[in-house]
Design a protein around this motif. Structure first.
Motif, short mmCIF file in Angstrom:
data_model
loop_
_atom_site.label_atom_id
_atom_site.label_comp_id
_atom_site.label_asym_id
_atom_site.label_seq_id
_atom_site.Cartn_x
_atom_site.Cartn_y
_atom_site.Cartn_z
N GLY A 603 4.68 21.96 14.05
CA GLY A 603 3.86 20.81 14.62
C GLY A 603 4.47 19.49 14.13
O GLY A 603 5.24 19.43 13.35
N VAL A 604 4.20 18.66 15.13
CA VAL A 604 4.68 17.24 14.71
C VAL A 604 3.39 16.35 14.37
O VAL A 604 2.42 16.50 15.31
N TYR A 605 3.64 15.47 13.54
CA TYR A 605 2.47 14.76 13.17
C TYR A 605 3.11 13.15 12.76
O TYR A 605 4.05 12.99 11.90
N HIS A 606 2.34 12.26 13.42
CA HIS A 606 2.69 10.92 13.38
C HIS A 606 1.48 10.04 12.50
O HIS A 606 0.34 10.47 12.56
N GLN A 607 1.85 9.05 11.75
CA GLN A 607 1.02 8.41 10.99
C GLN A 607 1.71 6.92 10.92
O GLN A 607 2.85 6.55 10.58
N ASN A 608 0.73 5.94 11.33
CA ASN A 608 1.12 4.34 11.22
C ASN A 608 1.19 4.11 9.62
O ASN A 608 0.49 4.73 8.80
N HIS A 609 2.24 3.20 9.60
CA HIS A 609 2.34 2.54 8.24
C HIS A 609 1.05 1.69 8.00
O HIS A 609 0.29 1.54 8.82
N ASP A 610 0.95 1.72 6.60
CA ASP A 610 -0.20 0.79 6.20
C ASP A 610 0.06 -0.54 6.54
O ASP A 610 1.12 -1.05 6.92
N LEU A 611 -1.38 -1.03 7.23
CA LEU A 611 -1.36 -2.36 7.75
C LEU A 611 -0.75 -3.45 6.86
O LEU A 611 -0.10 -4.40 7.58
N ARG A 612 -0.57 -3.35 5.73
CA ARG A 612 -0.20 -4.43 4.81
C ARG A 612 1.44 -4.53 5.02
O ARG A 612 1.86 -5.54 4.83
N GLU A 613 1.96 -3.27 5.03
CA GLU A 613 3.19 -3.31 5.38
C GLU A 613 3.77 -3.85 6.57
O GLU A 613 4.66 -4.59 6.88
N ARG A 614 2.95 -3.51 7.46
CA ARG A 614 3.34 -4.06 8.93
C ARG A 614 3.11 -5.57 9.12
O ARG A 614 3.68 -6.20 9.81
N VAL A 615 2.03 -5.95 8.37
CA VAL A 615 1.88 -7.40 8.61
C VAL A 615 2.80 -8.08 7.77
O VAL A 615 3.48 -9.38 8.13
N LEU A 616 3.32 -7.76 6.73
CA LEU A 616 4.08 -8.39 5.70
C LEU A 616 5.77 -8.09 6.11
O LEU A 616 6.47 -8.69 5.37
N GLN A 617 5.99 -7.57 7.05
CA GLN A 617 7.46 -7.42 7.63
C GLN A 617 7.99 -8.62 7.96
O GLN A 617 7.45 -9.52 8.73
N ARG A 618 9.20 -8.79 7.25
CA ARG A 618 9.88 -10.37 7.46
C ARG A 618 10.93 -10.22 8.44
O ARG A 618 12.26 -10.33 8.15
N SER A 619 10.73 -9.34 9.57
CA SER A 619 11.75 -9.00 10.37
C SER A 619 10.96 -9.05 11.92
O SER A 619 9.94 -8.60 12.10
N ALA A 620 11.89 -9.48 12.76
CA ALA A 620 11.58 -9.30 14.01
C ALA A 620 11.38 -7.66 14.45
O ALA A 620 10.44 -7.29 15.50
N GLU A 621 12.10 -6.88 13.57
CA GLU A 621 11.96 -5.52 14.17
C GLU A 621 10.70 -4.99 13.53
O GLU A 621 10.46 -4.87 12.37
N ARG A 622 9.94 -4.51 14.48
CA ARG A 622 8.50 -4.02 13.80
C ARG A 622 8.56 -2.47 13.44
O ARG A 622 9.36 -1.81 14.03
N LEU A 623 7.90 -2.16 12.62
CA LEU A 623 7.82 -0.56 12.08
C LEU A 623 7.14 0.11 13.02
O LEU A 623 6.10 0.00 13.29
N ARG A 624 8.02 1.24 13.46
CA ARG A 624 7.21 2.31 14.18
C ARG A 624 6.77 3.38 12.97
O ARG A 624 6.82 3.39 12.00
N PRO A 625 5.94 4.09 13.81
CA PRO A 625 5.12 5.16 12.95
C PRO A 625 5.93 5.83 12.14
O PRO A 625 6.95 6.45 12.61
N MET A 626 5.70 6.47 11.15
CA MET A 626 6.41 7.78 10.34
C MET A 626 5.77 8.96 11.07
O MET A 626 4.79 9.09 11.53
N PHE A 627 6.85 9.90 10.88
CA PHE A 627 6.38 11.05 11.41
C PHE A 627 6.91 12.38 10.65
O PHE A 627 7.95 12.05 9.93
N ALA A 628 6.33 13.44 10.82
CA ALA A 628 6.57 14.65 9.87
C ALA A 628 6.75 15.97 10.85
O ALA A 628 5.98 16.06 11.84
N LEU A 629 7.78 16.76 10.44
CA LEU A 629 7.66 18.16 11.10
C LEU A 629 7.39 19.20 10.28
O LEU A 629 8.07 19.20 9.20
N HIS A 630 6.32 20.02 10.66
CA HIS A 630 5.90 21.13 9.70
C HIS A 630 6.33 22.49 10.32
O HIS A 630 6.04 22.77 11.56
N SER A 631 6.87 23.28 9.53
CA SER A 631 7.06 24.58 10.13
C SER A 631 6.60 25.44 8.80
O SER A 631 7.15 25.28 7.31
#
Length: 865
Positions: A603-631
């Motif tokens: 399975g594939v599992y996505h999780q958004n970054h903590d809101l504080r990290e997304r808000v404090l990002q000092r770049s126009a490049e926004r943070l995409r969700p982290m994801f994990a592959l479980h086998s």
């Protein structure tokens, strides 16, 4: 003459006949009178007989277990009538039905002897006196041993989800090492790494604490423990059981990279009242449930529970006594933590299987200042704040949830469940505990408050006996405020903050200290529809699911940045971001025989970054969700009914982990927070990191029998994270635990005694490294300050600990009292948790080992009806 004689004779004969006729008529009249009297008497006797039959008694027997009020099904009763002639009439034997009732009808008034018997319970004899009325007898049978395990639930429900451990209420309560808290059993399950100190996080298969999501009946909660580990936020009496997914979660669960915990809440008692109280060294609490009544086929019941700590009570009492004795206590200032939690629920169940409920639960962690609550200068409107106000703003946390739940049987094989909820959360700096920051060097969570709303809806359709379809969705929306800086502390504390990016410091561009301040308004929306198909094809069982995730985030900075680094005009105005993800999931099991099966999950599992990290990002490049592959590959065996063996090999790959290109130092050591801990600050965050965890788990489990259950679990794992540090491209993760062995057992003994033991051996965690360029010398104060990094030094020594628990229960007719002693670290072994380097962080001075818990006796008392 002859004529005269004949005539006379005839006249005489006629008279005789007339006389005989009259006599016959008299006799017939007398007989008629006698028969009429006899019929009247017979009618009167019949009436009296019927009346006596109508006045006969009936005996209804309601049988429960002594001390617990649990209904007993299948108890046998023999009723004997005692007469004046010493003769005994025995009635046929009856048994209690599924509601715990047995009935005798048409009983004469008098004395009776009732004998009650049930396997596993003491035989009881009662003498009853019955009149001509209906009688209900409440009978309590005392177990031959105080308790008997009733559950037959297997540790992992085979064939449905490869990596799930399902525990019932009987399997999680009153275990050694849990210190009276049922939810601490999570620390003893396979796949869970040992949590340092008293535990404040769930570390699943190499994941960080925030990578595991906790639900209460499908509703997410922000924290699981008071003050990061003292107690869980839910009274053990309202917990029905736990579903623990250590990987390979099905489609209804998301927002997690590592695992998921769903705590099932207990439904109120609808047939009787039940009450409990508890008190130990930490807190006291109560639980009460019962029936409200029945209306138009709906049975309704309620449940309430509450707990509160009393750390502050003895200190306050001692100060008052000292003051009365003449001691000067005006200069005493002692802040103490205080926690409480509460729960209330109203539940209704219809005869057709419908369920409706409304629940309220909450938790409050705060600080009470005993003695002189001195004032501290503040930049707030009032100008000054009391110490208690400052502590509660920065270091307390609280939340509440109100949950409505409707489960409806629409048609045979078609059910709908809708669970809307709303709540509010306020979190301070230490609301998640110090474990994560102390072991990873990650920043402390800045204070935040948020209003939250959500809903979960699920439609289950049994299309065929072998085919099922689940459709559902999960919605979350919250508005929050995240702040740090002068909204908490005043000018007197501003020099405790050192805010300077490392590269700026090394280039000599930092000439002073400037107080950091930020204040955000954030709106966050997540919507996740999902679908699952489950097929039972004989030996082959298949679960195929798909979960989609849509996340929308918007935020606006309300306060200008107070940072020294150049290029400080960031996140000005409102910013909006949107992410879309797709999570396919597959789970298969194949039965080699009725006792052995193979399992596989992917399975594939996505999780958004903590809101504080997304808000404090000092770049126009926004943070995409982290994801994990479980086998996951597994093997399950049940060689005998009482024994289950489960073996799993797994691999978890994580992607889009955050790395910091611009590290900032913002220590709080002068406020009593250990050096190396920092507040999150603006920086350039890149998603170049990735991690890998692989290993295997075994769980050998004896299912709960009448008087014993337990398990032996062993976990081997290796977890690394690559955050693009050139010095070590694949360093062990902060909570990497190579070996973890746990033995758990519980025995029920005669005369109300029970004993349990828990033994654990685990690899020591790797310590964070301190390097020269991560250390800043504060010449003005003659000290050093440091930040941790991804490097890891050699591991701490191997951890091992033995816990032992003994309970003694006294059972009366409808009450039970239990006194227990839970000894943590029985042989008082010194287990080091953290290595603190010398004053210059370079090993030239003596290091300090911070130990784990010493021997800790937890004495408690609980009882109820």
């Amino acid at each position: 003459m002859c004529d005269m004689t004949f005539s006379s004779w005839m006249t005489g004969w006629t008279r005789l006949r007339i006389s005989i006729l009259i006599l016959q008529l008299c006799i017939l009249s007398f007989h008629s009178l006698l028969w009429a009297k006899s019929d009247a008497q017979t009618t009167r006797l019949d009436t009296e007989f019927k009346k006596r039959n109508e006045q006969k008694s009936s005996l209804t027997i309601r049988v429960r277990e002594a001390g617990s009020q649990v209904k007993i099904i299948g108890a046998s009763f023999v009723l004997k009538a005692l007469t004046d002639t010493k003769m005994v009439f025995e009635f046929p034997e009856v048994e209690s039905d599924i509601k715990g009732f047995a009935v005798y009808e048409n009983l004469e008034a008098g004395e009776y002897k009732l004998e009650a018997a049930m396997p596993g319970y003491e035989r009881e004899v009662f003498v009853l006196t019955l009149g001509l009325e209906r009688v209900t007898a409440d009978i309590a049978l005392k177990p031959k041993r105080t308790e008997r395990f009733q559950t037959t639930t297997r540790a992992r429900r085979g064939g449905e989800v490869t990596s799930r451990i399902e525990l019932s209420r009987e399997e999680i309560r009153d275990l050694a090492g849990t210190m009276g808290d049922s939810l601490r059993v999570l620390e003893s399950l396979p796949g869970v790494a040992r949590t340092p100190f008293i535990g404040s996080a769930i570390l699943v298969r190499g994941g960080m604490p925030n990578e595991t999501q906790v639900y209460f009946d499908g509703v997410p909660i922000p924290i699981l423990y008071h003050f990061g580990g003292i107690r869980s936020v839910l009274n053990s009496e309202v917990v029905e059981g736990i579903d623990f997914y250590q990987g390979g979660m099905p489609a209804p669960y998301g927002h997690a990279l590592a695992g998921t915990v769903n705590v099932r809440l207990r439904e109120p008692e609808l047939d009787a009242y039940r009450g409990r109280f508890e008190m130990d060294l930490f807190n006291a609490g109560f639980f009460l449930s019962g029936s409200v009544g029945e209306w138009k086929g709906w049975k309704t019941g309620f449940a309430i529970a509450a707990r509160r700590s009393y750390f502050d009570f003895p200190v306050t009492l001692g100060l008052n006594i000292a003051s009365m004795a003449g001691a000067n206590t005006s200069e005493v200032t002692l802040p103490l933590p205080s926690f409480s939690d509460y729960f209330a629920r109203v539940h209704a169940r219809h005869a057709k299987g419908h369920h409706l409920s409304l629940s309220l639960l909450g938790s409050d962690d705060s600080w009470a200042v005993i003695g002189n609550d001195e004032e501290i200068q503040s930049l707030d409107e009032d100008g000054y704040q009391n110490l208690g106000e400052v502590l509660n703003q920065g270091f307390s946390s609280k939340f509440w949830r109100i949950i409505a739940d409707a489960r409806l049987n629409l048609n045979p094989g078609l059910t709908l469940r809708v669970t809307p909820w709303a709540g509010q959360t306020t979190k301070g700096l230490l609301s998640d505990g110090l474990v994560t920051q102390a072991f990873t060097g990650s920043p402390l969570a800045p204070p935040e408050s948020r209003n939250e709303f959500g809903m979960r809806a699920t439609l289950n359709w049994d299309i065929r006996h072998w085919l099922k379809l689940n459709l559902g969705s999960e919605l979350r929306f919250d508005t929050r405020r995240v702040w740090s800086g002068n909204t908490l502390f005043g000018e007197d504390f501003s020099d405790a903050f050192v805010n300077c990016p490392v590269e700026a410091f090394l280039e000599g561009r930092c000439s002073g200290r400037i107080f950091l301040s930020y204040d955000f308004d954030v709106k966050n929306l997540s919507f996740a529809p999902y679908a699952e198909v489950m097929a039972d094809l004989g030996r082959l069982k298949l679960r195929l699911g798909l979960r989609a995730g849509l996340n929308s985030l918007s935020f606006e900075n309300r306060v200008d940045w107070g940072v020294l680094a150049e290029d400080t005009d960031l996140n000005v105005g409102r910013v909006r971001t949107t992410n879309l993800s797709w999570d396919p999931r597959l789970d298969i099991s194949y039965a080699l025989s009725p006792k052995y099966k193979l399992k596989y999950a992917l399975g594939v599992y996505h999780q958004n970054h903590d809101l504080r990290e997304r808000v404090l990002q000092r770049s126009a490049e926004r943070l995409r969700p982290m994801f994990a592959l479980h086998s996951i590959m597994g093997f399950e065996a049940t060689p005998i009914d009482a024994l289950t063996l489960d073996v799993q090999a797994y691999r978890v790959q994580r992607f889009h982990l955050t790395t910091m290109e611009s590290l900032s130092i913002n220590t709080l050591d002068e406020l009593g927070v250990p050096a190396g801990l920092a507040l999150p600050e603006p920086g350039l965050r890149r998603q170049l990191g990735y991690g890998t965890t692989h290993g295997f788990e075994t769980m050998l489990r004896v299912k709960p029998r009448d008087y014993f259950f337990g398990w032996l679990s062993y976990t081997f794992g290796r977890s690394t994270r690559n955050l693009y540090d050139a010095r070590d491209p694949a360093a062990p993760s902060a909570f990497d635990s190579r070996h973890n062995l746990v033995l758990m057992s519980k025995f029920l003994l005669p005369r109300g005694w029970s004993i349990g033991a828990r033994f654990q051996v685990a690899s020591g965690a790797p310590s964070p490294a301190y390097q020269n360029y991560s250390i800043i010398q504060d010449s003005a104060r003659g000290r050093y300050q440091s930040t941790t990094n991804t490097l890891r030094l050699p591991r701490n020594p191997t951890f091992h600990r033995l816990d032992f628990r003994v309970d003694k229960t006294w059972v009366r007719r409808f009450t039970r009292i239990t006194l227990y002693l839970d000894l943590v670290n029985v042989y008082h072994h010194f287990n080091s948790e953290i290595v603190i380097p010398g004053i210059d962080y370079r090993g030239r001075t003596q290091q300090t080992l911070v130990p784990s818990l010493p021997i800790l006796p937890m004495l408690g008392l609980k009882g109820g009806f």
